[in-house]
Each structure stands twice: as structure tokens, then as C-alpha cells.
Write a protein that holds these residues in place. Sequence first.
Motif, PDB file in Angstrom:
ATOM      1  N   MET A   1      24.466 -16.281  15.327  1.00  0.00           N
ATOM      2  CA  MET A   1      25.554 -15.314  15.479  1.00  0.00           C
ATOM      3  C   MET A   1      25.432 -14.622  16.838  1.00  0.00           C
ATOM      4  O   MET A   1      24.388 -14.080  17.180  1.00  0.00           O
ATOM      5  N   THR A   2      26.516 -14.659  17.629  1.00  0.00           N
ATOM      6  CA  THR A   2      26.514 -14.062  18.959  1.00  0.00           C
ATOM      7  C   THR A   2      26.516 -12.543  18.869  1.00  0.00           C
ATOM      8  O   THR A   2      27.300 -11.953  18.119  1.00  0.00           O
ATOM      9  N   ARG A   3      25.626 -11.905  19.634  1.00  0.00           N
ATOM     10  CA  ARG A   3      25.553 -10.452  19.718  1.00  0.00           C
ATOM     11  C   ARG A   3      25.761 -10.045  21.168  1.00  0.00           C
ATOM     12  O   ARG A   3      25.060 -10.515  22.059  1.00  0.00           O
TER      13      ARG A   3
ATOM     14  N   VAL B   1      26.798  -2.656  20.110  1.00  0.00           N
ATOM     15  CA  VAL B   1      26.477  -4.055  19.839  1.00  0.00           C
ATOM     16  C   VAL B   1      27.592  -4.617  18.961  1.00  0.00           C
ATOM     17  O   VAL B   1      27.831  -4.122  17.859  1.00  0.00           O
TER      18      VAL B   1
ATOM     19  N   VAL C   1      20.015  -9.320  22.199  1.00  0.00           N
ATOM     20  CA  VAL C   1      21.431  -9.667  22.360  1.00  0.00           C
ATOM     21  C   VAL C   1      21.536 -10.954  23.163  1.00  0.00           C
ATOM     22  O   VAL C   1      20.609 -11.342  23.883  1.00  0.00           O
ATOM     23  N   ASP C   2      22.695 -11.602  23.044  1.00  0.00           N
ATOM     24  CA  ASP C   2      22.919 -12.873  23.730  1.00  0.00           C
ATOM     25  C   ASP C   2      23.569 -12.693  25.091  1.00  0.00           C
ATOM     26  O   ASP C   2      23.485 -13.586  25.943  1.00  0.00           O
TER      27      ASP C   2
ATOM     28  N   GLU D   1      29.092  -7.957  17.121  1.00  0.00           N
ATOM     29  CA  GLU D   1      28.632  -9.242  16.606  1.00  0.00           C
ATOM     30  C   GLU D   1      29.805 -10.125  16.201  1.00  0.00           C
ATOM     31  O   GLU D   1      30.779  -9.657  15.614  1.00  0.00           O
ATOM     32  N   GLU D   2      29.689 -11.381  16.545  1.00  0.00           N
ATOM     33  CA  GLU D   2      30.661 -12.363  16.097  1.00  0.00           C
ATOM     34  C   GLU D   2      30.650 -12.386  14.571  1.00  0.00           C
ATOM     35  O   GLU D   2      29.601 -12.441  13.942  1.00  0.00           O
TER      36      GLU D   2
ATOM     37  N   SER E   1      31.473  -7.122  13.203  1.00  0.00           N
ATOM     38  CA  SER E   1      30.814  -5.818  13.114  1.00  0.00           C
ATOM     39  C   SER E   1      30.540  -5.276  14.508  1.00  0.00           C
ATOM     40  O   SER E   1      30.361  -6.028  15.467  1.00  0.00           O
TER      41      SER E   1
END
Length: 466
Positions: free
Chosen positions: A1-3, A18, A64-65, A20-21, A24
Amino acid sequence: MTRIAAIDQGTTSTRCLVVEEGGSASCVAARRHTQYHPAPNHVEHDPEELIANIRAVVAEAGAVDAIAIANQGESCLAWDAETGRALSPVIVWQDARTTDDLKALGPEAEARSKAISGLPLDPYFSASKFRWLLLNNPDVADAHQQGRLRLGTTDAFFLDRLTGHFNTDPATASRTGLLDMATCQWSAELCELHGVPLSCLPEICPVDAGFGTFLDIPVKVSIVDQQAALRGHGCIAHGDCKVTFGTGAFLLAVTGNEPPRYGDLLPTIGWKCEGLDTVYALEGGVYDAGAALEWARNAGLFDSVEELDTFDGPSALSRGLVFVPALSGLAAPHWDRKAAPLFIGMDHATTRLDLVRAVLEGIAMLTIGLIEATETVVGRLSRISIDGGLSQNAYFAQFLASASGRTIVVPTMHELTALGLAAFCGIDVGTIRGQGRIFESDGSVSAAQRTRFEQALGFAKGWRGA
């Protein structure tokens, strides 16, 4: 999941959400910074404090990404190309120290500025601030002479210091007064007009071009805050409109893939993504929105925002009590830096809460001027999405709907700048944004009351030059 760590570096604070994909978003950190007023009409920030706050909020984001950063827009500074050391304070967008310098350039220069950049000669924009630094800061002049000067809006400074990339994006560049709107490149003519060396300005790149890494995390997106908020509201089609109520109030409406005619408002670049056409927008602003409310609190008109949720009796405007929030002058469509704030209509029964109620209403009334000026270009705006601190005040949102005769939408998630940053990173933020609250006009604000506000506005204009 991308953050995604979405960094909103604003006029009064630096916040990190932050996102999130999958739907949220949470605010993980916030840092306020000091506002400096070293002289009348001067507003400054410490660039090292801003950098330190960005580092601090990223550290609190966890794993995180990618990182995406929003900047203040017109706020700018000078720094050393070799050491990265700031050579000046950040001169903030509210700063009006160059008002007389720009007036001296004359009407012909104003016409050329509008023809090329779409912008009037106003100290709001960065160009005259750069010139002021070159003429008044010996360290800046020395660095220029030695060929190691960099000039830029705060985004270019952040990217250079954090990632080693000396870049800006077209939307932020369009806020300087130095960009050719037709080519999306720096204008040699406007640089010469303002005495700004083009070679000292950053390279212009698409918003999602990628800007290196910070702490081994890719910095994927960089853009000005108001345009990020426009995308965060889901405004992508012609006529989609939002107003963000932060330190100031800023309306942006999408106009499509061609620069709009501007009239009394400002054509601006909404965004330019890699491989896609440039999206343009129309912008108007109120210099003092949240800033006017903060002034009212500092002046002792109220103690906490909870006091402002409800008021008894009819509006201040209906009782002839008006406040014109022109502490920093008037922006679009008036463009009057000599305007002054004004209370009018008090009597022996007027209370402090009556006055702060007039402050809220005055911000709304100036905003309606922006809405109506925008409609002359994009057509009827029947539904307007708003965000920022004032959007959370139900009295303000309802008064804005009633006085404007339009539907006002307040999304569930009000950190729309962060959502826009995430959207530019490829995350679907529609679910996070939510439908929120809807305020419809109740007809409680009459045409005569609006005329009364216009009369007070006329008294405020030009006051400091009288």
C-alpha cells in the motif's frame, strides 16, 4: 500500500499528513513558525526555521514511499549556490515593501507585465522582492557578483537544500511575475524589467517530474499550495471552483488548457503534469482572512474559536455594523495596497462579539466580490467548495451561502492541499475528501445590506495614501 508524506509548508505552519492508497489520511505532525515584522509593510520568515520544520515533520511521518511538498507561492528568498546558505530572510507574499518601487515603473511596464505574465505590478508577487534583495542586501549583491547567487520561491530553496535539485514547477513560477504564460518559461523581457538575472532562477519542471530524494525517500511532487488544494477539491473541469480560507482567502477556478482572459483577476497555471497539457486557472485573493481573525483574537475580541460557532440575533451587517478586512490592503479585484481596515456602524450597545461577527462577515463579503468577478470569465458558479480553518465555522459558511446566493460545500476532510499532493502522486482521494456539509442560501442577506458593505469598502480604499 502506497503511503505519501504530504508536506504543506504554509504561511504560519508546516504540516505533514500521511495519505494512504485505499482511503485514509492522518495529520502526523505540525510545527508553527515565527512571523517577523521588522518594519512597516515587511513580513518575513526565517528560512532555516522552515527547513528545520520540514525535516522534523518528515521524521514523524514514519515509513513512507514518497514525499510531496506544497509551498507558499509568492514567498521568496536568496541563497548561496555553493553552500546552500540562505543569504536573506524569506520575504513573505503579504509583504508590501516594494509598493512604491513598482509604482515608479509606470503604466507601460504594467501593461507589458499583464501581456506576458498576466499579472499586475503588485508587491504580492516575487519579482520585485528579488530586485529589492539585490539592491538592499549586500550578501545577495556580493553572491551575484561572484556568480554563486540563487533566487527562488521557497520551493526551490527547499528542494535545493533537501535534494540538491534547483527546480520549481510552472504553477509556482506563474506566481512570480516573471513567467511567460504562453510558453511556461522565464521571460527575458520581464527579468530585465525587474532587474532580475535570469541565470539565477531555477529550472522549471512539471509538478510530478520527480525532484530527487530526501533521506532516501523520493520527492515525487512539488507545487504551490493553492493549486494543490484546487486538485484536492476534485476541481479538474472548466468552471470547477474552490476557495481556501487560510491566512488569506484564495479562489481558484479551472479554465481549461488555454490561458484565460483575466480582467481584474489573475490568470495562473493550475498545474502541468508530465506528458499532459497545461491546465490553467483564474485566481483571486483576500489578503486577510484567517489573519484578520487572528488579529481580532490578539485585540481581545474573542478568546477561543468555540465562541464563534453561533451568534444571537440578526447579522452584524443587517444592523449596519461593517468590518472591511484590509489589514494588508485589498487584493483582487481591487488591487489597492493603500486600503486600510475599517470598522463602521458601532453604537453604545455594540459588544466585542458583535465586532468579531462583523470580521467574519467582512471576509465573506470580500470573497463574494471574487466569486462575481470570476463569473464574468467562467460563467455562473452555483456550487463552490471551500476549505481551511474558516470553512469549519458553521456561521461563516452559512453567511457566505446566504450573502452570495450560492451553494457552499465543505468537504469532510479539510486538509485539501495535502489531498491534492497525494492526487498528483497518483492516489485516488475522492473517498477521503468526502461529501461533507452543504449550506444553501436562506435569503437572509438583502441587496441593500450588500450595498451597505460596498459603501464601507469605498471608505477603506486609498486610506493610507490620503
